[in-house]
Every structure is written in structure tokens, then in C-alpha cells.
Design a protein around this motif. Structure first.
Motif, PDB file in Angstrom:
ATOM      1  N   UNK A   1       0.814  -1.210   0.000  1.00  0.00           N
ATOM      2  CA  UNK A   1       0.000   0.000   0.000  1.00  0.00           C
ATOM      3  C   UNK A   1       0.850   1.264   0.000  1.00  0.00           C
ATOM      4  N   UNK A   2       1.888   1.296   0.797  1.00  0.00           N
ATOM      5  CA  UNK A   2       2.808   2.427   0.882  1.00  0.00           C
ATOM      6  C   UNK A   2       2.068   3.761   0.976  1.00  0.00           C
ATOM      7  N   UNK A   3       1.368   4.003   2.079  1.00  0.00           N
ATOM      8  CA  UNK A   3       0.637   5.265   2.239  1.00  0.00           C
ATOM      9  C   UNK A   3       1.575   6.462   2.146  1.00  0.00           C
ATOM     10  N   UNK A   4       1.102   7.543   1.522  1.00  0.00           N
ATOM     11  CA  UNK A   4       1.935   8.732   1.370  1.00  0.00           C
ATOM     12  C   UNK A   4       1.054   9.960   1.240  1.00  0.00           C
ATOM     13  N   UNK A   5       1.608  11.102   1.632  1.00  0.00           N
ATOM     14  CA  UNK A   5       0.939  12.395   1.483  1.00  0.00           C
ATOM     15  C   UNK A   5       1.688  13.184   0.412  1.00  0.00           C
ATOM     16  N   UNK A   6       0.937  13.879  -0.442  1.00  0.00           N
ATOM     17  CA  UNK A   6       1.538  14.694  -1.497  1.00  0.00           C
ATOM     18  C   UNK A   6       1.285  16.166  -1.211  1.00  0.00           C
ATOM     19  N   UNK A   7       2.338  16.966  -1.354  1.00  0.00           N
ATOM     20  CA  UNK A   7       2.248  18.399  -1.082  1.00  0.00           C
ATOM     21  C   UNK A   7       2.782  19.176  -2.278  1.00  0.00           C
ATOM     22  N   UNK A   8       2.300  20.411  -2.488  1.00  0.00           N
ATOM     23  CA  UNK A   8       2.879  21.247  -3.540  1.00  0.00           C
ATOM     24  C   UNK A   8       4.399  21.371  -3.354  1.00  0.00           C
ATOM     25  N   UNK A   9       5.125  21.272  -4.452  1.00  0.00           N
ATOM     26  CA  UNK A   9       6.581  21.185  -4.349  1.00  0.00           C
ATOM     27  C   UNK A   9       7.246  22.497  -3.932  1.00  0.00           C
ATOM     28  N   UNK A  10       6.837  23.619  -4.506  1.00  0.00           N
ATOM     29  CA  UNK A  10       7.536  24.876  -4.224  1.00  0.00           C
ATOM     30  C   UNK A  10       7.582  25.226  -2.735  1.00  0.00           C
ATOM     31  N   UNK A  11       6.468  25.074  -2.002  1.00  0.00           N
ATOM     32  CA  UNK A  11       6.544  25.374  -0.569  1.00  0.00           C
ATOM     33  C   UNK A  11       7.466  24.435   0.206  1.00  0.00           C
ATOM     34  N   UNK A  12       7.839  23.292  -0.408  1.00  0.00           N
ATOM     35  CA  UNK A  12       8.731  22.352   0.271  1.00  0.00           C
ATOM     36  C   UNK A  12      10.200  22.694   0.067  1.00  0.00           C
ATOM     37  N   UNK A  13      10.500  23.625  -0.835  1.00  0.00           N
ATOM     38  CA  UNK A  13      11.896  23.959  -1.102  1.00  0.00           C
ATOM     39  C   UNK A  13      12.633  24.477   0.138  1.00  0.00           C
ATOM     40  N   UNK A  14      12.045  25.385   0.948  1.00  0.00           N
ATOM     41  CA  UNK A  14      12.755  25.811   2.164  1.00  0.00           C
ATOM     42  C   UNK A  14      13.039  24.649   3.122  1.00  0.00           C
ATOM     43  N   UNK A  15      12.122  23.694   3.183  1.00  0.00           N
ATOM     44  CA  UNK A  15      12.359  22.519   4.032  1.00  0.00           C
ATOM     45  C   UNK A  15      13.564  21.734   3.525  1.00  0.00           C
ATOM     46  N   UNK A  16      13.672  21.625   2.189  1.00  0.00           N
ATOM     47  CA  UNK A  16      14.824  20.945   1.613  1.00  0.00           C
ATOM     48  C   UNK A  16      16.120  21.668   1.912  1.00  0.00           C
ATOM     49  N   UNK A  17      16.096  22.995   1.857  1.00  0.00           N
ATOM     50  CA  UNK A  17      17.289  23.778   2.183  1.00  0.00           C
ATOM     51  C   UNK A  17      17.718  23.540   3.628  1.00  0.00           C
ATOM     52  N   UNK A  18      16.754  23.519   4.521  1.00  0.00           N
ATOM     53  CA  UNK A  18      17.066  23.295   5.935  1.00  0.00           C
ATOM     54  C   UNK A  18      17.655  21.902   6.141  1.00  0.00           C
ATOM     55  N   UNK A  19      17.097  20.913   5.428  1.00  0.00           N
ATOM     56  CA  UNK A  19      17.621  19.553   5.540  1.00  0.00           C
ATOM     57  C   UNK A  19      19.063  19.491   5.034  1.00  0.00           C
ATOM     58  N   UNK A  20      19.374  20.216   3.959  1.00  0.00           N
ATOM     59  CA  UNK A  20      20.734  20.236   3.433  1.00  0.00           C
ATOM     60  C   UNK A  20      21.708  20.848   4.433  1.00  0.00           C
ATOM     61  N   UNK A  21      21.282  21.917   5.096  1.00  0.00           N
ATOM     62  CA  UNK A  21      22.139  22.544   6.111  1.00  0.00           C
ATOM     63  C   UNK A  21      22.393  21.580   7.265  1.00  0.00           C
ATOM     64  N   UNK A  22      21.333  20.921   7.716  1.00  0.00           N
ATOM     65  CA  UNK A  22      21.470  19.956   8.797  1.00  0.00           C
ATOM     66  C   UNK A  22      22.353  18.788   8.386  1.00  0.00           C
ATOM     67  N   UNK A  23      22.270  18.392   7.091  1.00  0.00           N
ATOM     68  CA  UNK A  23      23.031  17.241   6.619  1.00  0.00           C
ATOM     69  C   UNK A  23      24.542  17.450   6.756  1.00  0.00           C
ATOM     70  N   UNK A  24      24.977  18.702   6.726  1.00  0.00           N
ATOM     71  CA  UNK A  24      26.406  18.981   6.841  1.00  0.00           C
ATOM     72  C   UNK A  24      26.954  18.600   8.216  1.00  0.00           C
TER      73      UNK A  24
END
Length: 340
Positions: free
Chosen positions: A253-276
């Protein structure tokens, strides 16, 4: 026919080497780790003694010049492909300077044909709704894509100046036997492990590494009929279609939620900073979200040198079975794709 191959122990490179060996070519590899040759090529049915191995680095101009000397053709597949922020410096060095070194050395050595492995992402963000061989180089604001776009400029400059350079544009690639479990295989693995509960809307072109390898063997061994840019076979999938293909391959089944991509970009940036600073890989990456925002489909009829894309469900099932066979997921997580 002697083909000098860089990146031959990577995902695209190893499959391309296997396709070239099957086509009857003699292959010379440039590798940093000689022991990696057997690990990468053995599962594909190629023994280390079937290829010539040179230990070196694409960042060493003198070593590259020696490596391409006497070759009939060159396949430059060496690249750092990752959305991991910790690899940014390596991407800038290998993807751009390595391409400068290899294409320049091949040209000075009068190699008959040099194939540079680019990516569809080198033309993102695109001006139109599709991309083709005449689309301009993109100006992406993401490290991997930006380094590949810069390398694309180098390859196109050689073409404009009359050098026998051929460019291929693979999509995001899946398939079995990925020696380093790259970003695409890791993303599928994380999905099956339940680590990807939230997905950005949008999509990206997806293909099978074996089809792109067949393309490379074809453009290196057959007439080009005046063309010098080719797309790796594939299909554009929305993220919903991608996840549906995983569900179909596994029966899960692999349940998942889908969100508009552009608003997720800041979250991705924060994850990249944390990844360092965080020692373990974080599945949420700015580059992956950026891809779904800007990815553009390849125009219908774009040249693939006659290589057809295999069905996505077959690629997905084969990749899942390999992930299980290599111990990266359990049989339960592989679902109906599990090995019997």
C-alpha cells in the motif's frame, strides 16, 4: 575497437562497459580503486581480466592524456551524482574539471568519437513544456544540476568547434546492480523502508540503466547519421505515478501524502544545512524537491538512436528484487517482487 571509459565502476559506467564488451569492444578503464572493477562488473557477467585497467583520476591531466592515447573512442561517464550537500565540492571538481580534462585530452589525441554522458537536468529549468536536442543549457540553482550544466557548456563548445563529441542525456535511472546504491536506488529503498511518507507534487523523467547502456554501446559502434546528441530512453512520471509503479511492483500500500513542491523547497534547504553536521543520510533533499519543481519531459520523437525504453513496471520490479538480493531491504519490504 578500443574504447577508453571513465566512470566504469559507477552505475551508468559499469552497465555501459558490459554492453560494450558484449558488442565486441576492447575496453580500457580509468579507475581510482582497482579492486572496484570486479565488484562493479562481476555481477554484470564481465570478469576483470576482460578489460584493461589503468589506475588514475580524471582530475590528473597527464594521466588522462595517457589514458586516452591510442583509443578509437572515449566514453566519459565519470561524475558525482548526488543531492547530498556534503558532496558539493567533489561535484564541482569532478563534474566540471574532469570533463574539461577528458574531452580536451581526447580531442588532442585525435580520438575518432568521444561520448560525454550529460543529463536531462542540464537543460532545466527549461523555457518550454518539453526539451529536445536544441534546448539551451539551463541555469539551475542546485549544485549537482549546476555542475552538469557547466560541463554541458564545455561539451557543446567542443561540438561547435568541430570536435567529434557526442552528448547523451540520461533520465533518472533505476535498474539492478548499482555498485554504490546511488540517489535513485537509495530513494526507492527509503520508500520501501517507509522513510518517504511525504512527497512533493510534480515529476521527473525515469529510465532503465540498461537502456542507457545500450544507447552508449550503439552510439559508439554504429553510424550516427549526422546526429550528435541523444536522449537516454525513458518516460516522464509524476511522483504519484512513480509511487504507483512501486506499489504495483511490490503489491504494498505504501501510504503517502503529497504536497505542492515549491513550498517544500525551504524545508529541503534546511535539511541540506542539517546534513552537513548530521552523520546519517537525511532522505529529504533540496535537490530532489527542486527536481520535481523544474523537471521537464523530453519531446516525443527525441533521438535515442533506435533504443526503446523498457516498461517502467519491469524496471521497478527488477530494481526491487536487486535491493532485496543485495540485503538492502527485507523480503517483506520487497513484497510481491521478492525473490522466490
Amino acid at each position: 575497437m578500443l574504447v577508453s571509459v571513465t566512470g566504469g565502476t559507477g552505475f551508468v559506467g559499469s552497465h555501459s562497459v558490459a554492453a560494450l564488451v558484449r558488442a565486441g569492444c576492447h575496453v580500457r578503464l580509468l579507475v581510482r580503486d582497482k579492486d572496484a572493477v570486479g565488484r562493479a562488473l562481476g555481477p554484470l557477467g564481465v570478469e576483470p581480466d576482460e578489460v584493461e585497467v589503468r589506475v588514475g583520476d580524471v582530475l590528473d591531466p597527464a594521466g588522462v592524456a595517457s589514458f586516452v592515447s591510442g583509443a578509437d573512442a572515449v566514453l566519459h561517464a565519470a561524475s558525482v551524482y548526488s543531492f547530498d550537500a556534503r558532496k558539493a565540492d567533489a561535484m564541482r571538481r569532478v563534474n566540471l574539471q574532469g570533463t574539461e580534462n577528458v574531452l580536451g585530452a581526447a580531442r588532442r589525441a585525435d580520438v575518432e568519437r568521444t561520448v560525454y554522458v550529460s543529463t536531462v537536468a542540464a537543460m532545466w529549468p527549461a523555457n518550454g513544456r518539453t526539451i529536445d536536442v536544441n534546448s539551451p543549457v539551463g541555469r539551475p540553482r542546485e549544485t549537482y544540476m549546476a555542475t552538469k550544466a557547466a560541463a554541458e557548456e564545455v561539451a557543446r563548445r567542443h561540438q561547435t568547434e568541430g570536435a567529434p563529441v557526442v552528448i547523451t542525456y540520461p533520465p533518472a535511472l533505476l535498474g539492478p546492480f548499482d555498485p554504490h546504491t546511488g540517489d535513485q536506488a537509495a530513494r526507492l529503498r527509503d520508500t520501501l523502508r517507509g522513510l518517504m511518507p511525504i512527497w512533493p507534487l510534480g515529476g521527473f523523467p525515469v529510465g532503465d540503466v540498461r537502456d542507457t547502456a545500450a544507447l552508449h554501446a550503439s552510439v559508439l559502434t554504429r553510424p550516427l547519421e549526422g546526429e550528435n546528441r541523444f536522449f537516454g530512453p525513458g518516460r516522464y512520471l509524476t511522483t504519484r505515478q512513480y509511487l504507483d509503479a512501486v506499489r504495483q511492483a511490490t503489491g504494498r500500500r505504501l501510504p503517502a501524502m503529497f504536497m505542492p513542491a515549491r513550498p517544500m523547497l525551504p524545508m529541503g534547504r534546511m535539511a541540506d544545512i542539517l546534513q552537513r553536521f548530521w552523520p546519517w543520510h537525511i532522505p529529504a533533499e533540496y535537490g530532489a524537491v527542486y527536481t520535481t519543481v523544474h523537471a521537464t519531459a523530453v519531446a516525443a520523437g527525441a533521438p535515442t538512436h533506435g533504443i526503446e525504453a523498457r516498461p517502467v513496471d519491469r524496471t521497478m520490479a527488477d530494481t526491487v528484487r536487486w535491493l532485496q538480493a543485495s540485503g538492502q531491504i527485507s523480503r517483506r519490504r520487497a513484497g510481491t517482487a521478492a525473490l522466490v
